[in-house]
Design an enzyme around this catalytic site. Sequence first.
Site, PDB file in Angstrom:
ATOM      1  N   GLU A  79      -0.692 -45.211 -27.676  1.00  0.00           N
ATOM      2  CA  GLU A  79      -0.560 -43.794 -28.009  1.00  0.00           C
ATOM      3  C   GLU A  79       0.782 -43.477 -28.666  1.00  0.00           C
ATOM      4  O   GLU A  79       0.852 -42.704 -29.607  1.00  0.00           O
ATOM      5  CB  GLU A  79      -0.716 -42.977 -26.723  1.00  0.00           C
ATOM      6  CG  GLU A  79      -0.633 -41.481 -26.920  1.00  0.00           C
ATOM      7  CD  GLU A  79      -1.974 -40.852 -27.258  1.00  0.00           C
ATOM      8  OE1 GLU A  79      -2.935 -41.603 -27.540  1.00  0.00           O
ATOM      9  OE2 GLU A  79      -2.056 -39.620 -27.232  1.00  0.00           O
ATOM     10  N   ASP A  80       1.849 -44.096 -28.176  1.00  0.00           N
ATOM     11  CA  ASP A  80       3.187 -43.664 -28.578  1.00  0.00           C
ATOM     12  C   ASP A  80       3.951 -44.636 -29.465  1.00  0.00           C
ATOM     13  O   ASP A  80       5.111 -44.388 -29.781  1.00  0.00           O
ATOM     14  CB  ASP A  80       4.044 -43.378 -27.325  1.00  0.00           C
ATOM     15  CG  ASP A  80       3.473 -42.233 -26.506  1.00  0.00           C
ATOM     16  OD1 ASP A  80       2.708 -41.444 -27.084  1.00  0.00           O
ATOM     17  OD2 ASP A  80       3.789 -42.142 -25.308  1.00  0.00           O
TER      18      ASP A  80
END
Length: 523
Positions: A79-80
């Site tokens: 996600e990051d």
Amino acid sequence: MTTLITIQDVIKSAKAPLDSAGRKLVTEAFVFADKAHEGQKRRSGEPYVQHCLHTARILAQIGMDAGTIAAGLLHDVPEDTDVTLQEIEKKFGKEIAWIVDGVTKLGHIRLRGSREEMFIENLRKMFLATAQDIRVVIVKLADRLHNMRTLNAVPAEKQERIAKETMEVYAQIANRLGISEIKTEMEDLAFMYLYPDEYKKVYDMYAREKDDYEKYINRAIESIAEGLKKEGIKVIEIKGRAKSIYSLYVKLKRYDMNISRIYDIVAIRVIVPTVADCYETLGIVHKRYRPMVGRIKDYISLPKPNGYQSIHTTIFGPEGRIMEVQIRTPQMHSEAEFGIAAHWIYKEATTKGWRHYLFGKKKTPKNIEDQRQTRWIKQLREWQDDLGHDNEEFMRSLKIDFFKNHIFAFTPKGDIIDLPEESTPVDFAYAIHSEVGDRVIGAKANGKMVPLNYTIRNGEVIDILTSKEPKLPNAKWLEFVRTSNARSRIRRQLKRAGEHIAPLPDITKQKARERKNARKQKK
Ligand code: MN
């Protein structure tokens, strides 16, 4: 800000000690996550990977295995960072990648819109349905717990939403899984952010009482320990255990905020090797301190609905001070603190299972799987009963698949509608209200116009467009609606209006005829 920790700290805190393969796996996962998050910082200013380490340490502390701890280290990577899920899969295998993916998906579920009881319950269900595997839920709980510990770094308006969501969804799920360690800390932290004044009031009350109480508790502990020694009972642990602030608050509300009426602010917890020792300990405690009538609770022979086992008794301790004593075995203790996670601790499966997933195609040996399954199933069964579903299929699987044939979609206001798989906007409309169903003229899924026979996907926001004037449903809808609710309403409305109704499929017709004949013959 939490303290800075290393991967060694994570390994050291493992409740189920990691073998060399396990240590290697989590160390590699750390190196991978550290590189992926390089240069990123948390709001609090600490390196981002600290969040991953803390999440992993919580998992280690509650006794999760190396694979789940590794997934905890990697949970924010897809996600990051620029590193993809495929790269995680390539390096760590399908199973770990799958858990990480599940955690990422759960991150997209938000508490929004209406605040009704039903909605919250649905949100919990949706959370579980999306997770599909209990390990995904547990990683997400650990992630959330660390986020709660660092919530002061988050802007104030976000704090409230996160605290509320934690209280109503995450802590409840931890509770259902029996992980009281996580549940308790989440509740206390959420309580502090949501009701700072009450928190302070209860905390001060508690602190005063506790100081006063402790010396009596310690005298009782000494006396009981001495008695146990005399009788030759091995004591694994005996200590005072303070009630959490939030559970004290809940109890205080029931007792007019009068703390002197609460006897278990600090309870004495005695852990002894066997069930027989538990009952003998009870006798020894009662020989020294008179028990309060009607306060002996034997949750060993009659466990609580969530599986909790212990003997509780309330005694008149030193100087007549009323206090509670809880007696249990180490296994009961583990299950009380860590719930479903405790099942990893007692199974040799720890890293062995993972080694298979990682380095071979073979599954965990059958007997281990079986043992594991019975206990899981027991717990999940109760849990499932709680949720009011009944599906025998469920019993055959470790996965959370009792929602397998369900999807959950949102109204634009954030209400969740629970539907069978392959439902359409027409089903959705009838699930909201029959009037809404009748008046459907169009639908949007995630803001885009879709046909009325569109197949709704899990998590989509469905916007139903309706006619201003009342109208009849369209007979064609019967060709694609999935829910019996929609089907019967459409039929009823059309019948009432005298419209032509599509004939029933032959089989149904034939069965209806057979049934009719059978009835006739009876007469
Ligand atoms: Mn995270």
